[in-house]
Write an enzyme that holds these catalytic residues in place. Sequence first.
Site, PDB file in Angstrom:
ATOM      1  N   CYS A  74     -13.459 -74.921  42.451  1.00  0.00           N
ATOM      2  CA  CYS A  74     -13.268 -75.009  41.008  1.00  0.00           C
ATOM      3  C   CYS A  74     -12.440 -76.208  40.603  1.00  0.00           C
ATOM      4  O   CYS A  74     -12.075 -76.331  39.441  1.00  0.00           O
ATOM      5  CB  CYS A  74     -12.584 -73.731  40.511  1.00  0.00           C
ATOM      6  SG  CYS A  74     -11.034 -73.389  41.370  1.00  0.00           S
ATOM      7  N   GLU A 118     -15.664 -65.594  41.912  1.00  0.00           N
ATOM      8  CA  GLU A 118     -14.388 -65.840  41.226  1.00  0.00           C
ATOM      9  C   GLU A 118     -14.252 -67.325  40.955  1.00  0.00           C
ATOM     10  O   GLU A 118     -14.693 -68.153  41.749  1.00  0.00           O
ATOM     11  CB  GLU A 118     -13.227 -65.348  42.101  1.00  0.00           C
ATOM     12  CG  GLU A 118     -11.842 -65.623  41.559  1.00  0.00           C
ATOM     13  CD  GLU A 118     -11.182 -66.849  42.172  1.00  0.00           C
ATOM     14  OE1 GLU A 118     -10.045 -67.172  41.770  1.00  0.00           O
ATOM     15  OE2 GLU A 118     -11.794 -67.508  43.040  1.00  0.00           O
ATOM     16  N   ARG A 165      -1.824 -64.915  36.889  1.00  0.00           N
ATOM     17  CA  ARG A 165      -2.905 -65.776  37.375  1.00  0.00           C
ATOM     18  C   ARG A 165      -4.198 -65.382  36.660  1.00  0.00           C
ATOM     19  O   ARG A 165      -4.753 -64.314  36.902  1.00  0.00           O
ATOM     20  CB  ARG A 165      -3.058 -65.629  38.892  1.00  0.00           C
ATOM     21  CG  ARG A 165      -3.861 -66.742  39.560  1.00  0.00           C
ATOM     22  CD  ARG A 165      -3.849 -66.581  41.079  1.00  0.00           C
ATOM     23  NE  ARG A 165      -4.439 -67.719  41.754  1.00  0.00           N
ATOM     24  CZ  ARG A 165      -3.785 -68.798  42.192  1.00  0.00           C
ATOM     25  NH1 ARG A 165      -2.480 -68.872  41.999  1.00  0.00           N
ATOM     26  NH2 ARG A 165      -4.402 -69.782  42.790  1.00  0.00           N
ATOM     27  N   ARG A 167      -8.066 -65.696  36.009  1.00  0.00           N
ATOM     28  CA  ARG A 167      -9.273 -66.127  36.702  1.00  0.00           C
ATOM     29  C   ARG A 167     -10.500 -65.428  36.111  1.00  0.00           C
ATOM     30  O   ARG A 167     -10.401 -64.319  35.569  1.00  0.00           O
ATOM     31  CB  ARG A 167      -9.187 -65.817  38.207  1.00  0.00           C
ATOM     32  CG  ARG A 167      -8.177 -66.668  38.972  1.00  0.00           C
ATOM     33  CD  ARG A 167      -8.568 -68.135  38.975  1.00  0.00           C
ATOM     34  NE  ARG A 167      -7.681 -68.981  39.752  1.00  0.00           N
ATOM     35  CZ  ARG A 167      -6.653 -69.656  39.252  1.00  0.00           C
ATOM     36  NH1 ARG A 167      -6.357 -69.538  37.976  1.00  0.00           N
ATOM     37  NH2 ARG A 167      -5.917 -70.436  40.014  1.00  0.00           N
TER      38      ARG A 167
END
Length: 565
Positions: A74, A118, A165, A167
Amino acid sequence: MFAGVGGFRIGLEGASDAYETIWNNQWEPSTVRQDASLVYRARFGADGHSNQDINKVATKNIPDCDLLVGGFPCQDYSVASTLSRSGGIEGKKGVLWWQIYRIINEKGDNRPGYLFFENVDRLLSSPAKQRGRDFAIILASLADLGYTVEWRVINAADYGFPQRRRRTYIVGYREQGTVSNMVDNLRQWVLFDGVMAKAFPMMEDKKTESSFKIEGSIKEVSDNFNKDGKASPFGDAGIMRNREVFCVDTNPIYDGPCITLGNCLVDESFVPEEYFISAEDLPKWEYEKGAKKIERTSKEGFKYFFSEGAMAFPDSLDKPSRTIITGEGGPSASRFKHVVKTPSGRYRRLIPLELERLNMFPDNHTLHPEVTEGRRAFLMGNALVCGVVQEVGKSLYRFIYGEEPVSKRPIDMKRDARPMLSLSLFDETENQIKYNPVRKTHNLNPVKNLLVGYVKPDNNDYFLDGSHTKIYYTGKTKSFPSTIALNKLYYFMPYIKGRGVKDLYLIKIARIGSKAEIHPESDDNDPRLVFDLEYLESLPEYKQIKLNIFQTYRDTILGKIFDNL
């Protein structure tokens, strides 16, 4: 795919014993050292592991599976890059999405029934010049392959996990499969009935509901999707079936227990000396963490002011941590690294084991003789929060089997502040953990790691007899701290009760051995850490120091003991 150090595997195996990993691929391009692959093999074994560029792996060499998972790279649309530099799905690593597509497509009728991916939250709005195009391409591609797909942007801390976090999690169901057949009303599925909604309850923001269709060929989607739009049409929760999209922005609903940064820390006495910030360096950290207004000049010669607000310093212990980044390791002052204040009033950085806990990995998951402390931090900056995967895995299992999942390997939610070493970490490693070659001449290095170890009274004579080579064995490993960086061990000093330390040795080899090597009559062959030592020199006289770990060990650097080097 893109297995990293195994976060998906830990989460899914923690969800149910039904999840069994049969093949995995981890390859880091443009680097000689394959640290993630080394760690993965050490923890899970080499069976089914591929350390080969996925572009060169033929689909026929990948076994058929029920579930394909992966945190596909990513970096090109990560928050670590500015929007103008986000290459998106056309970027150097973004193109790896097409390897997922290739494998699913070439599997044909044997393609997996379920998908679980993810990525960063910015995926939904990438690239900057055509907001949402990349995600539209991914959804359209999966629709053409015959999948219903739902997604959700989750901040792990919103559901009690120890790290803030955010995501994007994507789950796909092959059409006419068990779960896909349950999808009736797209809106109801996203808000109430679906796999993600059951795993992570939320409340919709009604003003953000949106429905639309992704039309055209993949090339046309790439060229035209939201070409004139300034904002991405994708909400942070949604579903796509036959290219029909429903999405909405959401707010989390959670009132359960929460894990904080403080819950993940080890006892201060277990922290190696190198992680503490000196009084001399503290102002550098205070500056980096503080508010700034700095005049700069652009490439075109225009002057402007760069401003940034102050960050919490030190980090709060009663809240989840900030997001771990890949640059978390190393002693240099940084705005983004975590700093905590200890009960004694000292400031320190986080050790790799604590970073692992913030991602909910097992303690010392990344501990490996060939992987440095800095790289361990880097690996955690690239990882995901395993607890999120575990909850999605549980929910998916319930939909497939209609019963509660059971696992023999659930993620440990409570961690010991005084963690002990487990030699099972080295099952895939030769007995030799660390090797330091003996040199004809030696120059003492004050920044090299030094371990001071208590000598039991019945071994005093052995360490006082004047011979130059020694063997030191630790107590049974259940009483040896797991925070000592074994791959950085260099010097050793025996601590003689009533006297202190005097003699300095080089740790030639750190390995797994037993007490019976020195005392055969003991018949004690239980595995322990054993250090093969070579005498270097001595202090002029004995020096009393404090053994701060179990009153048995001290993990420090040579310059702290040898003055005036």
